[in-house]
Scaffold this motif. Structure first.
Motif, PDB file in Angstrom:
ATOM      1  N   UNK A 681       7.039 -85.233  48.873  1.00  0.00           N
ATOM      2  CA  UNK A 681       7.618 -84.610  48.908  1.00  0.00           C
ATOM      3  C   UNK A 681       9.269 -84.519  48.786  1.00  0.00           C
ATOM      4  N   UNK A 682       8.999 -85.344  47.716  1.00  0.00           N
ATOM      5  CA  UNK A 682      10.715 -85.268  46.640  1.00  0.00           C
ATOM      6  C   UNK A 682       9.900 -83.877  45.334  1.00  0.00           C
ATOM      7  N   UNK A 683       9.346 -84.302  45.068  1.00  0.00           N
ATOM      8  CA  UNK A 683       8.937 -82.919  44.651  1.00  0.00           C
ATOM      9  C   UNK A 683       9.161 -81.776  44.945  1.00  0.00           C
ATOM     10  N   UNK A 684       9.092 -81.436  45.745  1.00  0.00           N
ATOM     11  CA  UNK A 684       8.492 -80.361  46.736  1.00  0.00           C
ATOM     12  C   UNK A 684      10.304 -79.988  47.079  1.00  0.00           C
ATOM     13  N   UNK A 685      10.394 -80.963  47.613  1.00  0.00           N
ATOM     14  CA  UNK A 685      12.122 -80.779  48.544  1.00  0.00           C
ATOM     15  C   UNK A 685      13.320 -81.333  47.712  1.00  0.00           C
ATOM     16  N   UNK A 686      13.249 -81.996  46.303  1.00  0.00           N
ATOM     17  CA  UNK A 686      14.309 -82.431  45.735  1.00  0.00           C
ATOM     18  C   UNK A 686      14.231 -82.304  44.865  1.00  0.00           C
ATOM     19  N   UNK A 731       2.809 -77.734  53.109  1.00  0.00           N
ATOM     20  CA  UNK A 731       3.925 -76.084  54.393  1.00  0.00           C
ATOM     21  C   UNK A 731       5.530 -76.480  53.051  1.00  0.00           C
ATOM     22  N   UNK A 732       6.089 -77.510  51.729  1.00  0.00           N
ATOM     23  CA  UNK A 732       6.800 -77.329  51.267  1.00  0.00           C
ATOM     24  C   UNK A 732       5.993 -77.099  49.801  1.00  0.00           C
ATOM     25  N   UNK A 733       5.512 -77.135  49.676  1.00  0.00           N
ATOM     26  CA  UNK A 733       4.358 -76.606  47.711  1.00  0.00           C
ATOM     27  C   UNK A 733       5.505 -75.558  47.385  1.00  0.00           C
ATOM     28  N   UNK A 734       5.934 -74.523  48.013  1.00  0.00           N
ATOM     29  CA  UNK A 734       6.307 -73.440  47.587  1.00  0.00           C
ATOM     30  C   UNK A 734       7.618 -74.025  46.351  1.00  0.00           C
ATOM     31  N   UNK A 735       8.607 -75.252  46.895  1.00  0.00           N
ATOM     32  CA  UNK A 735       9.535 -76.028  46.006  1.00  0.00           C
ATOM     33  C   UNK A 735       9.679 -77.027  44.525  1.00  0.00           C
ATOM     34  N   UNK A 736       7.730 -76.925  44.429  1.00  0.00           N
ATOM     35  CA  UNK A 736       8.041 -77.005  43.044  1.00  0.00           C
ATOM     36  C   UNK A 736       9.100 -76.956  42.126  1.00  0.00           C
ATOM     37  N   UNK A 737       9.130 -77.417  41.445  1.00  0.00           N
ATOM     38  CA  UNK A 737       9.870 -76.879  39.809  1.00  0.00           C
ATOM     39  C   UNK A 737       9.163 -77.620  38.798  1.00  0.00           C
TER      40      UNK A 737
END
Length: 818
Positions: A681-686, A731-737
């Protein structure tokens, strides 16, 4: 790029700056390495004593220990006045009574099960009498009929044994399957039979002969129990009432066969892939429970009713939200619609085993709603099958906490046989209460912003012995208190945690004690305030003791919503300006790790010392959902995992940058199980906060986890889809940077390997390149093999060394997306 890193591949670490190696005296120690700290703990650290209990005569303390560095622990004993601990041979163990059992009211005898048979121990003579000696296993040994007989179950039925006569009596005759044909006739069958009787004399005579034989057999077997057919249901918790008139029991109706997840095991002795059948997923139909009452005097059975139970039809608040959203406006002229009333929905209830007063005149039981939002204590009259409310506890999140848990909880009777005691989070913290079953008067015995973590009455029922964190949220100390409540008298005083086992005469304490940088050891002390503890074991090795393990600082983080969040902080002796930091996320959710005793995450604790040696600052947070801080913290994740529990870590990262000189561009995060979930969750949303993360054995989609854990926090998926959607990392995997490492055992029967496979496919479809997956073919949820631990943590170290870049050198390997 996408990487599939197999556990056998070597790992090359980048060159780092000179490590800060602690020194002992004037000599410089060899630096910590992953290979060193991930070895078999018993081989190089030593194995702490566990499973402590007293011999029934109080002359020896028994415990599990492994000073020989064997493959597993053995049973040891030591005299409370000191001496060398002695290993107990298998022959000696066979002669010992079981450590657990039930005592009679005078505490003169103990009954217990051992190796599937029942024994009765005379505590004065220390002589054990064998009650059963059968191939079939007997369980649930107890005293019954006001201690006159011993009771136990065998094959799903209740038996009693009279020590005075040696007579065994079968008290129930429960049988699986349907009642035999012909014993229950339908109206049509009865009519047909009557016609046959009227027509044929021979039929009438034979029927009379059968009835005569049945009458004779019934007279000869008048004391035999009635045959009760269960159909497809099963029973447990059989209990005889003190007057011998009633047997109470739990009835379980399992749902029809449901689909369970299969975990394939690839590396096997047979050479073939073997399938492991595990569990259903959250939302699957659960076993339904009822309480049965067998009235022996009336030779009939009843199922306990509870339709009048207060709050039974009170739906959880989240359900009302969905109802309001789905409610369609009624037509103005629709008088028919206004008159229609939706049937009341009542929730399923689980009743637990009755608890009888010492005089046998009263009983109460705990009942819980299947959605776990209500817990009731009710008095029980088995003669009328009536219950009366004593106390109702409701939590719009879920009922739990120390002494409460998910079952009946820690409950009992006071000596007056009139008041029931129990624990409740009514005040926001788990405390002791009593309620009078005759007047309904309720009283709090303890109060304050601390938790009663364990509670027991003295043998004379005049004193409470309590384990609490009253002195500090990060400590566990032992107290005594008068039975009517009042001041708590602290007995243990050393900072850290003291796990106390009382001697049979309650004059001496066996204490398993530890501090933050000192593993558990066994001590003994008098049961007196502030008495000195004397150490009985020494478990750590010289090699382990040669390193000066850090005593992490306990700090508080001011969260975004104003809450104080506790954390452990590890800092280098000379921190570099704008240096790197790693935040560790403990697992389980409801668990405490920012405390002053030896952590159950011992490997991680040592890894944090290694990181600090390399110049990292490490933060270990008791985020929202953790244990030890009361109801509001415990339930702070309700309906949104990845909400406050994640923001607590974001606030921790902010504090590191603002107060401790950490670069906000050089913060990583890692953890296993729930900690792996938070890492994702941290890696995907923050992504702007955390530059690298290692997610170990992670839940990626809560709809695929088990029911018992997940349903409490997120409710059922088909009832509360919003909670699951916003709480699942997939559901948030697209946010990975940032750079992401994932590690998972392939035979994980808790968080299935399927979880990480599904997320892997999602990352592939999203065309993400800055991730890698390491799989461990022989590991379950908790790793066992030192080689697996070593490989996993070398990869974690490489991830942080590469991407958090200590020493200011250019990063290589995994890179952050622009």
């Amino acid at each position: 790029m996408r990487f599939l890193l197999l556990a056998a591949l070597p790992l090359a670490l980048p060159v780092a700056v000179q490590a800060q190696v602690p020194t002992a005296g004037n000599s410089t120690l060899a630096p910590l390495t992953v290979e060193k700290i991930m070895r078999e703990p018993a081989q190089w650290m030593g194995a702490s004593p566990s499973n402590v209990y007293w011999g029934e005569d109080g002359k020896r303390i028994y415990f599990s220990w492994n000073p020989e560095k064997a493959r597993r622990d053995s049973l040891y004993s030591v005299a409370p006045d000191g001496g060398k601990p002695q290993k107990i041979s298998l022959r000696e163990q066979r002669a010992l009574p079981a450590s657990r059992g039930q005592y009679d009211q005078r505490r003169a005898r103990k009954v217990y099960e051992k190796d599937g048979d029942i024994y009765l121990l005379d505590l004065k003579t220390q002589r054990a009498r064998r009650v059963t000696n059968t191939a079939e296993r007997e369980t649930e040994a107890d005293f019954a009929l006001l201690d006159r007989v011993v009771s136990y179950t065998r094959g799903g039925n209740l038996f009693t044994w009279d020590p005075a006569t040696g007579e065994t009596t079968q008290r129930t005759d429960f049988r699986r399957g349907p009642r035999p044909a012909g014993t229950d006739l339908s109206p049509a069958e009865k009519s047909l039979k009557a016609g046959q009787m009227a027509l044929f004399e021979v039929i009438r005579q034979r029927d009379q002969d059968v009835k005569a034989r049945e009458k004779q057999q019934k007279a000869l077997a008048q004391l035999r129990p009635k045959a009760i057919y269960l159909g497809a249901k099963t029973i447990e918790n059989l209990q005889l009432s003190p007057d011998g008139r009633f047997v109470t029991y739990s009835i379980q109706a399992a749902p029809d066969k449901q689909k369970v997840a299969i975990v394939p095991s690839f590396v096997t002795a047979s050479g073939f892939t073997e399938d492991i059948s595990t569990r259903t997923k959250v939302g699957a139909t659960q076993t339904a429970y009822e309480m049965g009452i067998y009235d022996i005097g009336r030779d009939t059975t009843f199922v306990l009713g509870y339709k009048e139970l207060k709050g039974l039809d009170e739906l959880p608040a989240y359900r009302k939200e969905y109802q309001l959203q789905a409610k369609a406006p009624q037509p103005a002229d629709s008088t028919k619609a206004k008159k229609e009333k939706k049937p009341t929905e009542t929730r399923r209830i689980t009743p637990f085993r009755p608890v009888w007063s010492d005089n046998g005149q009263r009983a109460f039981l705990v009942m819980r709603a299947a959605d776990n939002k209500d817990r009731w204590l009710v008095s029980l009259d088995p003669a009328t099958q009536k219950i009366s409310l004593l106390d109702r506890q409701r939590d719009e999140a879920w009922i739990s906490g120390p002494g409460i848990g998910n079952g009946a909880g820690n409950v009992g009777w006071l000596a007056d046989n009139r008041r029931v005691w129990f624990q409740s989070e009514e005040s926001g913290y788990s405390h002791l209460y009593t309620v009078d079953v005759t007047t309904g008067q309720k009283k709090a015995l303890t109060s304050g912003k601390f938790e009663v973590q364990q509670a027991q009455l003295s043998q004379d029922k005049k004193t409470w012995y309590l384990s609490t964190n009253k002195t500090n949220p990060g400590e566990q100390q032992f107290f005594r208190m008068p039975v009517e409540g009042g001041a708590l008298t602290q007995i243990t005083t050393k900072p850290g945690a003291s796990e106390v086992t009382l001697s049979p005469d309650e004059k001496t304490l066996a204490v398993r004690y530890s501090y933050a940088n000192k593993p558990w050891e066994l001590y003994v002390m008098p049961n007196k305030t502030g008495a000195a503890m004397r150490q009985l074991t020494r478990s750590t090795t010289a090699e382990f003791e040669s390193y000066p393990w850090r005593d992490p600082e306990i700090i508080t983080i001011k969260a975004q919503d104003g809450a104080d969040v506790y954390a452990r902080l590890y800092r280098p002796a000379t921190p570099q300006a704008q240096g790197p930091a790693v935040i560790f996320v403990h697992g389980a959710g409801y668990l405490q790790n920012a405390h002053k005793w030896w952590s159950s995450y011992s490997r991680e604790y040592m890894f944090h010392n290694l990181l600090v040696d390399k110049g990292y600052t490490v933060l270990d947070i008791d985020y929202r959902g953790s244990a030890g801080y009361g109801r509001d913290v415990r339930t702070g994740i309700y309906r949104y995992m990845g909400g406050k529990d994640l923001s607590d870590h974001v606030d921790g990262a902010k504090l590191l940058a603002e107060k401790y000189g950490v670069s906000p561009q050089r913060i990583g995060i890692y953890g296993g199980s729930y900690g792996g979930f938070i890492t994702l969750m941290a890696m995907f949303t923050q992504p702007e906060v955390f530059k690298a993360g290692a997610a170990l054995r992670s839940v990626t989609d809560w709809a695929h986890y088990n029911h018992g854990y997940t349903d409490n926090i997120l409710n059922e998926p088909y009832q509360d889809s919003i909670a699951y959607a916003r709480s699942s990392p997939i559901n948030y995997a697209a946010g990975l940077k940032g750079a992401l490492l994932m590690c998972h055992g392939m035979v994980d029967t808790n968080v299935h390997f399927q979880d990480i496979v599904r997320l892997t496919q999602r990352l592939i479809e999203l065309k993400k390149e800055n991730w890698e997956l390491a799989v461990y073919p022989v590991e379950d949820h908790g790793f066992v093999e030192p080689s697996s631990w070593t490989d996993e943590y070398k990869r974690i170290l490489k991830l942080f060394e590469t991407n958090l870049n200590p020493g200011g050198m250019p990063p290589s390997g995994l890179k952050t997306e622009k």
